[in-house]
Design a protein around this motif. Structure first.
Motif, PDB file in Angstrom:
ATOM      1  N   ALA A  32       0.836  -1.209   0.000  1.00  0.00           N
ATOM      2  CA  ALA A  32       0.000   0.000   0.000  1.00  0.00           C
ATOM      3  C   ALA A  32       0.867   1.253   0.000  1.00  0.00           C
ATOM      4  O   ALA A  32       0.571   2.215  -0.721  1.00  0.00           O
ATOM      5  CB  ALA A  32      -0.940  -0.007   1.201  1.00  0.00           C
ATOM      6  N   ILE A  33       1.946   1.246   0.780  1.00  0.00           N
ATOM      7  CA  ILE A  33       2.871   2.383   0.796  1.00  0.00           C
ATOM      8  C   ILE A  33       3.458   2.586  -0.594  1.00  0.00           C
ATOM      9  O   ILE A  33       3.542   3.712  -1.089  1.00  0.00           O
ATOM     10  CB  ILE A  33       4.000   2.173   1.835  1.00  0.00           C
ATOM     11  CG1 ILE A  33       3.440   2.195   3.261  1.00  0.00           C
ATOM     12  CG2 ILE A  33       5.110   3.202   1.656  1.00  0.00           C
ATOM     13  CD1 ILE A  33       2.930   3.527   3.754  1.00  0.00           C
ATOM     14  N   SER A  34       3.859   1.500  -1.243  1.00  0.00           N
ATOM     15  CA  SER A  34       4.417   1.577  -2.594  1.00  0.00           C
ATOM     16  C   SER A  34       3.424   2.196  -3.567  1.00  0.00           C
ATOM     17  O   SER A  34       3.780   3.069  -4.372  1.00  0.00           O
ATOM     18  CB  SER A  34       4.832   0.183  -3.076  1.00  0.00           C
ATOM     19  OG  SER A  34       5.286   0.238  -4.403  1.00  0.00           O
ATOM     20  N   GLU A  35       2.171   1.767  -3.505  1.00  0.00           N
ATOM     21  CA  GLU A  35       1.142   2.315  -4.386  1.00  0.00           C
ATOM     22  C   GLU A  35       0.917   3.798  -4.128  1.00  0.00           C
ATOM     23  O   GLU A  35       0.742   4.581  -5.066  1.00  0.00           O
ATOM     24  CB  GLU A  35      -0.164   1.546  -4.220  1.00  0.00           C
ATOM     25  CG  GLU A  35      -0.100   0.133  -4.759  1.00  0.00           C
ATOM     26  CD  GLU A  35      -1.325  -0.688  -4.418  1.00  0.00           C
ATOM     27  OE1 GLU A  35      -2.207  -0.200  -3.675  1.00  0.00           O
ATOM     28  OE2 GLU A  35      -1.397  -1.832  -4.902  1.00  0.00           O
ATOM     29  N   ILE A  36       0.942   4.191  -2.870  1.00  0.00           N
ATOM     30  CA  ILE A  36       0.774   5.609  -2.524  1.00  0.00           C
ATOM     31  C   ILE A  36       1.971   6.408  -3.045  1.00  0.00           C
ATOM     32  O   ILE A  36       1.808   7.467  -3.655  1.00  0.00           O
ATOM     33  CB  ILE A  36       0.606   5.787  -1.001  1.00  0.00           C
ATOM     34  CG1 ILE A  36      -0.729   5.188  -0.548  1.00  0.00           C
ATOM     35  CG2 ILE A  36       0.717   7.261  -0.605  1.00  0.00           C
ATOM     36  CD1 ILE A  36      -0.872   5.036   0.960  1.00  0.00           C
ATOM     37  N   CYS A  37       3.172   5.900  -2.824  1.00  0.00           N
ATOM     38  CA  CYS A  37       4.391   6.590  -3.254  1.00  0.00           C
ATOM     39  C   CYS A  37       4.447   6.755  -4.767  1.00  0.00           C
ATOM     40  O   CYS A  37       4.994   7.741  -5.269  1.00  0.00           O
ATOM     41  CB  CYS A  37       5.628   5.836  -2.770  1.00  0.00           C
ATOM     42  SG  CYS A  37       5.937   6.017  -1.009  1.00  0.00           S
ATOM     43  N   ASN A  38       3.905   5.799  -5.484  1.00  0.00           N
ATOM     44  CA  ASN A  38       3.926   5.833  -6.945  1.00  0.00           C
ATOM     45  C   ASN A  38       2.656   6.423  -7.540  1.00  0.00           C
ATOM     46  O   ASN A  38       2.441   6.350  -8.754  1.00  0.00           O
ATOM     47  CB  ASN A  38       4.182   4.430  -7.500  1.00  0.00           C
ATOM     48  CG  ASN A  38       5.582   3.967  -7.186  1.00  0.00           C
ATOM     49  OD1 ASN A  38       6.548   4.582  -7.608  1.00  0.00           O
ATOM     50  ND2 ASN A  38       5.713   2.897  -6.418  1.00  0.00           N
ATOM     51  N   ASN A  39       1.829   7.033  -6.694  1.00  0.00           N
ATOM     52  CA  ASN A  39       0.583   7.668  -7.128  1.00  0.00           C
ATOM     53  C   ASN A  39      -0.279   6.732  -7.967  1.00  0.00           C
ATOM     54  O   ASN A  39      -0.872   7.139  -8.968  1.00  0.00           O
ATOM     55  CB  ASN A  39       0.879   8.976  -7.860  1.00  0.00           C
ATOM     56  CG  ASN A  39       1.217  10.091  -6.901  1.00  0.00           C
ATOM     57  OD1 ASN A  39       0.344  10.622  -6.228  1.00  0.00           O
ATOM     58  ND2 ASN A  39       2.489  10.413  -6.794  1.00  0.00           N
ATOM     59  N   MET A  40      -0.354   5.475  -7.548  1.00  0.00           N
ATOM     60  CA  MET A  40      -1.143   4.480  -8.258  1.00  0.00           C
ATOM     61  C   MET A  40      -2.539   4.319  -7.664  1.00  0.00           C
ATOM     62  O   MET A  40      -3.392   3.682  -8.260  1.00  0.00           O
ATOM     63  CB  MET A  40      -0.417   3.132  -8.233  1.00  0.00           C
ATOM     64  CG  MET A  40       0.896   3.149  -8.995  1.00  0.00           C
ATOM     65  SD  MET A  40       1.865   1.644  -8.790  1.00  0.00           S
ATOM     66  CE  MET A  40       0.746   0.429  -9.464  1.00  0.00           C
ATOM     67  N   ARG A  41      -2.777   4.887  -6.505  1.00  0.00           N
ATOM     68  CA  ARG A  41      -4.066   4.753  -5.843  1.00  0.00           C
ATOM     69  C   ARG A  41      -5.048   5.795  -6.356  1.00  0.00           C
ATOM     70  O   ARG A  41      -4.698   6.964  -6.521  1.00  0.00           O
ATOM     71  CB  ARG A  41      -3.905   4.944  -4.331  1.00  0.00           C
ATOM     72  CG  ARG A  41      -3.157   3.830  -3.630  1.00  0.00           C
ATOM     73  CD  ARG A  41      -4.169   2.979  -2.936  1.00  0.00           C
ATOM     74  NE  ARG A  41      -3.629   1.737  -2.472  1.00  0.00           N
ATOM     75  CZ  ARG A  41      -3.812   1.281  -1.248  1.00  0.00           C
ATOM     76  NH1 ARG A  41      -4.476   1.995  -0.372  1.00  0.00           N
ATOM     77  NH2 ARG A  41      -3.350   0.103  -0.919  1.00  0.00           N
ATOM     78  N   THR A  42      -6.292   5.379  -6.576  1.00  0.00           N
ATOM     79  CA  THR A  42      -7.333   6.338  -6.946  1.00  0.00           C
ATOM     80  C   THR A  42      -8.058   6.856  -5.713  1.00  0.00           C
ATOM     81  O   THR A  42      -8.734   7.873  -5.762  1.00  0.00           O
ATOM     82  CB  THR A  42      -8.358   5.711  -7.915  1.00  0.00           C
ATOM     83  OG1 THR A  42      -8.899   4.545  -7.312  1.00  0.00           O
ATOM     84  CG2 THR A  42      -7.700   5.366  -9.237  1.00  0.00           C
ATOM     85  N   SER A  43      -7.904   6.139  -4.599  1.00  0.00           N
ATOM     86  CA  SER A  43      -8.431   6.609  -3.315  1.00  0.00           C
ATOM     87  C   SER A  43      -7.455   6.179  -2.224  1.00  0.00           C
ATOM     88  O   SER A  43      -6.783   5.162  -2.345  1.00  0.00           O
ATOM     89  CB  SER A  43      -9.825   6.038  -3.046  1.00  0.00           C
ATOM     90  OG  SER A  43      -9.764   4.641  -2.899  1.00  0.00           O
TER      91      SER A  43
END
Length: 72
Positions: A32-43
């Motif tokens: 989840a941290i990786s997705e947030i850091c890479n701006n991959m999350r839509t929410s």
């Protein structure tokens, strides 16, 4: 058009911290941290944002996010 960029990776780089270290400090899964850091999350979970703010010692939302508004 509106674009919101989460600046967690930039903040980690400034502090010499790893994503793994942030995951350990916050209790948020490393994926989840990786997705947030890479701006991959839509929410993003508000609780996650609060934990990241505390772990990084932030004092304003502008430190965490960038809002870009393009006027057509």
């Amino acid at each position: 058009m509106v674009s919101i960029t989460i600046k967690v990776q930039e903040l980690l780089d400034e502090r010499g911290m790893s994503q793994k270290s942030l995951a350990e400090k916050t209790g948020i899964r490393k994926a989840a941290i990786s997705e947030i850091c890479n701006n991959m999350r839509t929410s993003i979970n508000r609780e996650h944002l609060e934990k990241i703010v505390l772990a990084l010692g932030l004092t304003s939302i502008e430190q965490l996010m960038h809002l870009d508004v393009e006027n057509d």
